[in-house]
Design an enzyme around this catalytic site. Structure first.
Site, PDB file in Angstrom:
ATOM      1  N   SER A  42      26.025  27.337  29.840  1.00  0.00           N
ATOM      2  CA  SER A  42      26.522  28.185  30.931  1.00  0.00           C
ATOM      3  C   SER A  42      26.125  29.637  30.693  1.00  0.00           C
ATOM      4  O   SER A  42      25.940  30.081  29.564  1.00  0.00           O
ATOM      5  CB  SER A  42      28.046  28.102  31.037  1.00  0.00           C
TER       6      SER A  42
HETATM    7  N1  SAH Z   1      30.370  23.952  28.308  1.00  0.00           N
HETATM    8  C1  SAH Z   1      28.939  23.844  28.249  1.00  0.00           C
HETATM    9  C2  SAH Z   1      28.309  23.791  29.626  1.00  0.00           C
HETATM   10  C3  SAH Z   1      27.574  22.547  29.784  1.00  0.00           C
HETATM   11  S1  SAH Z   1      26.913  22.107  31.324  1.00  0.00           S
HETATM   12  C4  SAH Z   1      28.313  24.888  27.365  1.00  0.00           C
HETATM   13  O1  SAH Z   1      29.021  25.763  26.873  1.00  0.00           O
HETATM   14  O2  SAH Z   1      27.117  24.811  27.095  1.00  0.00           O
HETATM   15  C5  SAH Z   1      27.958  20.763  31.758  1.00  0.00           C
HETATM   16  C6  SAH Z   1      28.004  19.580  30.837  1.00  0.00           C
HETATM   17  O3  SAH Z   1      28.927  18.645  31.400  1.00  0.00           O
HETATM   18  C7  SAH Z   1      26.691  18.808  30.689  1.00  0.00           C
HETATM   19  O4  SAH Z   1      26.360  18.715  29.325  1.00  0.00           O
HETATM   20  C8  SAH Z   1      26.993  17.434  31.285  1.00  0.00           C
HETATM   21  O5  SAH Z   1      26.335  16.365  30.642  1.00  0.00           O
HETATM   22  C9  SAH Z   1      28.507  17.339  31.104  1.00  0.00           C
HETATM   23  N2  SAH Z   1      29.189  16.400  31.996  1.00  0.00           N
HETATM   24  C10 SAH Z   1      28.953  16.146  33.310  1.00  0.00           C
HETATM   25  N3  SAH Z   1      29.812  15.223  33.776  1.00  0.00           N
HETATM   26  C11 SAH Z   1      30.639  14.892  32.734  1.00  0.00           C
HETATM   27  C12 SAH Z   1      31.723  13.963  32.575  1.00  0.00           C
HETATM   28  N4  SAH Z   1      32.147  13.200  33.574  1.00  0.00           N
HETATM   29  N5  SAH Z   1      32.306  13.892  31.368  1.00  0.00           N
HETATM   30  C13 SAH Z   1      31.894  14.660  30.319  1.00  0.00           C
HETATM   31  N6  SAH Z   1      30.866  15.526  30.405  1.00  0.00           N
HETATM   32  C14 SAH Z   1      30.243  15.647  31.594  1.00  0.00           C
END
Ligand code: SAH
Length: 218
Positions: free
Chosen positions: A67
């Protein structure tokens, strides 16, 4: 490839980024302090070394993203965490947001649905620094019933709706910060659970996240 060296140059760029976040309206000094401590470039491929401290999202494994720093700071500020609170994060991704919460003293439970991303964290260099973070491979729509109830829940992927199981797993008065929407743009919401199990919503800025998807991915 990644490089795990935190040079004066990195530290200088990080300081500038903190000023950018302050200028964009982040006021919680404790959040700015921990973001000034955590080397964001460790979470990215070394190809991004020159740009790791720009206020932008960048690609990680499996077509996912780390993010944007402003988004991390904004969501963390809305969540209003206190030390020792139990926080559930949906979407570990790079693990950066989880470490911000860990550095703020929270007991963090973070779930990722992409196996490769989950596996990556097993050996990540900063893992030992924040032993209060527990990593799970699973579907965030299900939450983590075994470890419920939580004081705070943070969703870092675009949710099509507010997942009912996450509400169930919250304490009375607990808060959930979640971007909701099925298109390119989502509305940031802060949801507070009431004593009767219902919840109230507050609306904030619009953001653009990768989608929250159902089920796990090998
Ligand atoms: N918090 C992260 C942002 C990641 S982007 C950071 O600091 O880098 C969002 C993430 O959510 C992705 O890695 C994606 O694979 C995950 N994601 C999407 N749907 C999800 C679900 N149902 N359960 C768990 N993770 C999920």
């Amino acid at each position: 490839m990644r490089t795990f060296e935190d040079t004066y140059r990195h530290k200088g760029l990080r300081k500038q980024l903190i000023q950018v976040l302050r200028d964009k309206g982040i006021t919680n000094e404790r959040i700015l302090e921990v973001m000034n401590e955590i080397p964001r470039h460790y979470f990215l491929d070394s190809a991004f070394d020159q740009v790791a401290y720009e206020d932008k999202a960048f690609p990680i494994l499996e077509g996912q993203t780390i993010s944007q720093p402003y988004t991390v700071a904004y969501q963390t500020q809305l969540l209003d965490v206190k030390p020792f609170e139990k926080v559930l994060e949906i979407g570990t991704g790079s693990g950066y947001q989880a470490m911000v919460l860990g550095a703020l003293g929270c007991q963090v439970f973070t779930i990722e649905r992409q196996k490769k991303l989950f596996d990556f964290h097993k050996n990540f260099i900063l893992r030992g620094k924040y032993p209060s973070i527990k990593y799970f491979y699973g579907d965030g729509f299900e939450g983590l019933p075994t470890f419920a109830p939580f004081d705070k829940v943070l969703v870092t992927a675009a949710a099509p709706f507010i997942p009912p199981k996450l509400i169930e797993q919250m304490k009375t008065g607990a808060k959930l910060v979640i971007p909701v929407g099925e298109g390119e743009i989502q509305q940031m919401k802060r949801v507070t659970k009431n004593a009767d199990g219902s919840y109230s919503e507050e609306l904030f800025e619009q953001f653009s996240f990768v989608p929250m998807l159902m089920g796990k991915n090998q």
